[in-house]
Motif scaffolding. Sequence first.
Motif, PDB file in Angstrom:
ATOM      1  N   VAL A 253       0.695  -1.305   0.113  1.00 45.27           N
ATOM      2  CA  VAL A 253       0.018  -0.004   0.066  1.00 45.27           C
ATOM      3  C   VAL A 253       0.901   1.313   0.015  1.00 45.27           C
ATOM      4  N   THR A 254       0.526   2.283  -0.875  1.00 52.40           N
ATOM      5  CA  THR A 254       1.213   3.420  -0.844  1.00 52.40           C
ATOM      6  C   THR A 254       0.067   4.387  -0.933  1.00 52.40           C
ATOM      7  N   VAL A 255       0.486   5.779  -0.288  1.00 55.90           N
ATOM      8  CA  VAL A 255      -0.420   6.605  -0.240  1.00 55.90           C
ATOM      9  C   VAL A 255       0.083   8.159  -1.041  1.00 55.90           C
ATOM     10  N   HIS A 256      -0.544   8.744  -1.667  1.00 59.87           N
ATOM     11  CA  HIS A 256       0.106  10.212  -2.485  1.00 59.87           C
ATOM     12  C   HIS A 256      -1.048  11.319  -2.051  1.00 59.87           C
ATOM     13  N   ARG A 257      -0.299  12.474  -1.546  1.00 55.59           N
ATOM     14  CA  ARG A 257      -1.136  13.368  -1.426  1.00 55.59           C
ATOM     15  C   ARG A 257      -1.231  14.320  -2.411  1.00 55.59           C
ATOM     16  N   VAL A 258      -2.226  14.631  -3.168  1.00 58.08           N
ATOM     17  CA  VAL A 258      -2.133  15.241  -4.481  1.00 58.08           C
ATOM     18  C   VAL A 258      -3.593  16.270  -4.533  1.00 58.08           C
ATOM     19  N   SER A 259      -3.377  17.372  -5.293  1.00 56.00           N
ATOM     20  CA  SER A 259      -4.599  18.095  -5.489  1.00 56.00           C
ATOM     21  C   SER A 259      -5.326  17.633  -6.820  1.00 56.00           C
ATOM     22  N   SER A 260      -4.840  16.836  -7.426  1.00 55.59           N
ATOM     23  CA  SER A 260      -5.582  16.181  -8.761  1.00 55.59           C
ATOM     24  C   SER A 260      -4.976  14.845  -9.207  1.00 55.59           C
ATOM     25  N   ILE A 261      -5.887  14.105  -9.787  1.00 58.28           N
ATOM     26  CA  ILE A 261      -5.458  12.712 -10.247  1.00 58.28           C
ATOM     27  C   ILE A 261      -6.077  12.487 -11.680  1.00 58.28           C
ATOM     28  N   GLU A 262      -5.475  11.834 -12.562  1.00 55.40           N
ATOM     29  CA  GLU A 262      -6.163  11.474 -13.707  1.00 55.40           C
ATOM     30  C   GLU A 262      -6.056   9.820 -13.752  1.00 55.40           C
ATOM     31  N   LEU A 263      -7.114   9.270 -13.642  1.00 55.02           N
ATOM     32  CA  LEU A 263      -7.231   7.570 -13.616  1.00 55.02           C
ATOM     33  C   LEU A 263      -7.731   7.320 -15.021  1.00 55.02           C
ATOM     34  N   ALA A 264      -7.047   5.936 -15.362  1.00 48.39           N
ATOM     35  CA  ALA A 264      -7.420   5.389 -16.703  1.00 48.39           C
ATOM     36  C   ALA A 264      -7.257   3.830 -16.433  1.00 48.39           C
ATOM     37  N   ALA A 265      -8.180   3.140 -16.764  1.00 46.43           N
ATOM     38  CA  ALA A 265      -8.146   1.503 -16.577  1.00 46.43           C
ATOM     39  C   ALA A 265      -9.343   1.109 -17.596  1.00 46.43           C
ATOM     40  N   ALA A 266      -9.018   0.202 -18.407  1.00 44.95           N
ATOM     41  CA  ALA A 266     -10.021  -0.451 -19.015  1.00 44.95           C
ATOM     42  C   ALA A 266     -11.133  -1.357 -18.179  1.00 44.95           C
ATOM     43  N   GLY A 267     -12.317  -1.230 -18.680  1.00 39.22           N
ATOM     44  CA  GLY A 267     -13.568  -2.117 -17.884  1.00 39.22           C
ATOM     45  C   GLY A 267     -13.633  -1.831 -16.082  1.00 39.22           C
ATOM     46  N   VAL A 268     -13.303  -0.511 -16.077  1.00 39.84           N
ATOM     47  CA  VAL A 268     -13.457  -0.191 -14.494  1.00 39.84           C
ATOM     48  C   VAL A 268     -14.417   0.848 -14.482  1.00 39.84           C
ATOM     49  N   THR A 269     -15.555   0.796 -13.455  1.00 35.98           N
ATOM     50  CA  THR A 269     -16.444   1.620 -13.121  1.00 35.98           C
ATOM     51  C   THR A 269     -15.864   2.464 -11.833  1.00 35.98           C
ATOM     52  N   ALA A 270     -15.996   3.808 -11.771  1.00 30.75           N
ATOM     53  CA  ALA A 270     -15.748   4.548 -10.616  1.00 30.75           C
ATOM     54  C   ALA A 270     -16.807   4.867  -9.691  1.00 30.75           C
ATOM     55  N   TYR A 271     -16.819   4.739  -8.737  1.00 30.55           N
ATOM     56  CA  TYR A 271     -18.036   5.088  -7.667  1.00 30.55           C
ATOM     57  C   TYR A 271     -17.520   6.236  -6.805  1.00 30.55           C
ATOM     58  N   ALA A 272     -18.290   7.291  -6.521  1.00 25.39           N
ATOM     59  CA  ALA A 272     -18.042   8.299  -5.940  1.00 25.39           C
ATOM     60  C   ALA A 272     -19.128   8.432  -4.572  1.00 25.39           C
ATOM     61  N   ASP A 273     -18.607   8.523  -3.198  1.00 28.50           N
ATOM     62  CA  ASP A 273     -19.599   8.559  -2.097  1.00 28.50           C
ATOM     63  C   ASP A 273     -20.763   7.297  -2.313  1.00 28.50           C
ATOM     64  N   GLY A 274     -20.195   6.392  -2.777  1.00 25.39           N
ATOM     65  CA  GLY A 274     -21.081   5.105  -2.902  1.00 25.39           C
ATOM     66  C   GLY A 274     -21.860   5.141  -4.078  1.00 25.39           C
ATOM     67  N   GLU A 275     -21.772   6.225  -5.077  1.00 27.87           N
ATOM     68  CA  GLU A 275     -22.831   6.124  -6.266  1.00 27.87           C
ATOM     69  C   GLU A 275     -22.131   6.096  -7.642  1.00 27.87           C
ATOM     70  N   PRO A 276     -22.415   5.436  -8.499  1.00 30.11           N
ATOM     71  CA  PRO A 276     -21.801   4.982  -9.814  1.00 30.11           C
ATOM     72  C   PRO A 276     -21.514   6.384 -10.426  1.00 30.11           C
ATOM     73  N   LEU A 277     -20.071   6.585 -10.762  1.00 30.48           N
ATOM     74  CA  LEU A 277     -19.706   7.871 -11.497  1.00 30.48           C
ATOM     75  C   LEU A 277     -19.638   7.616 -12.890  1.00 30.48           C
ATOM     76  N   GLY A 278     -19.141   6.760 -13.187  1.00 28.54           N
ATOM     77  CA  GLY A 278     -19.015   6.389 -14.571  1.00 28.54           C
ATOM     78  C   GLY A 278     -17.673   5.505 -15.029  1.00 28.54           C
ATOM     79  N   ALA A 279     -17.490   5.066 -16.141  1.00 34.08           N
ATOM     80  CA  ALA A 279     -16.504   4.420 -16.412  1.00 34.08           C
ATOM     81  C   ALA A 279     -15.270   5.203 -16.437  1.00 34.08           C
ATOM     82  N   LEU A 280     -13.952   4.654 -16.167  1.00 36.47           N
ATOM     83  CA  LEU A 280     -12.724   5.411 -16.326  1.00 36.47           C
ATOM     84  C   LEU A 280     -12.443   5.484 -17.859  1.00 36.47           C
ATOM     85  N   PRO A 281     -11.715   6.518 -18.374  1.00 33.02           N
ATOM     86  CA  PRO A 281     -10.966   7.509 -17.570  1.00 33.02           C
ATOM     87  C   PRO A 281     -11.728   8.685 -17.159  1.00 33.02           C
TER      88      PRO A 281
END
Length: 313
Positions: A253-281
């Motif tokens: 496990v690693t932890v990074h403290r940042v003000s922004s992040i870009e995430l991309a991965a195939a076939g992965v759905t993001a959730y925010a506050d437990g609600e579906p946010l949409g597919a990456l990226p």
Amino acid sequence: MTSEITLFVNPTAGRGRGAHAAQPAASALRDAGFSVRTVLGEDADDALRRAREAVAAGTGALIAVGGDGLMSLALQAVAGTATPLGVVAVGTGNDFARALGLPIRDPAAAGRLAARALKDGGHRDIDLGRVGERWFGSVLASGFDSRVNDRGNRMRFVGGRFKYDLAILAELAAFRPIPYRIRLDGGEAVEIEATLIAVGNGTTYGGGMRICADAEMDDGLFDVTVVGECTRTTLLKVFPRVYRGTHLSHPAVTVHRVSSIELAAAGVTAYADGEPLGALPLTASCVPGAVRVLAGHREGAGRTPGEGTATGI
């Protein structure tokens, strides 16, 4: 500040607790001298429209009565405005309230706290995450945990934390590390194999799982928890530690403290506050002081705003 405030209610939250919670919360606010009007919606879109109308009309506060799903809707209505948000947490997970140290499943106490904060100026300006036009207050999940969320949402016969425990066991059977491409604070894009990446404005998700245990909600930064490539056996050992937050010391496990992040991965759905946010990226940004929460005066202080570094992966 106007004495009229708006109670924003999800009557189905917590298997019906939302409907029962509205009355003691409203009574506490009326006893303090406030005029209370209640906003319900036929569905999520209608509820959000009505909440935004109340904010635009100058309500003294928007008091959300429900679980994290309703808190998410309420954030969409008040973020970036001067309207304070009150929280009466009566849902299943209640992670937003948990991170703020607010009453959970005690609507009368939550109503009294909101009333005192309105009268005494007891509030806390906190950061929010933003993805496009969508705001989030707690954690953005992607990877193994979001797949667990997918499965957990399909489970209708159990509730609460136990549902996520069952979903974790089921997802382990199909577990494979995920190839991610990430960029921290606009730096160089890096490709990694990871089990999950969680972007924390708050500390917990899934009803108290401390995935971003050291996150501060007013430091202007995300805590990004990366669980790297690991075996099923390692994951079985590490994941139970999430409930105590002790997983952060594990070598995977690693932890990074940042003000922004870009995430991309195939076939992965993001959730925010437990609600579906949409597919990456997607790109998530931390917006300092985006919402004023009726949370009383905070004791002590966390990290200095802006403190932290985006370390190498």
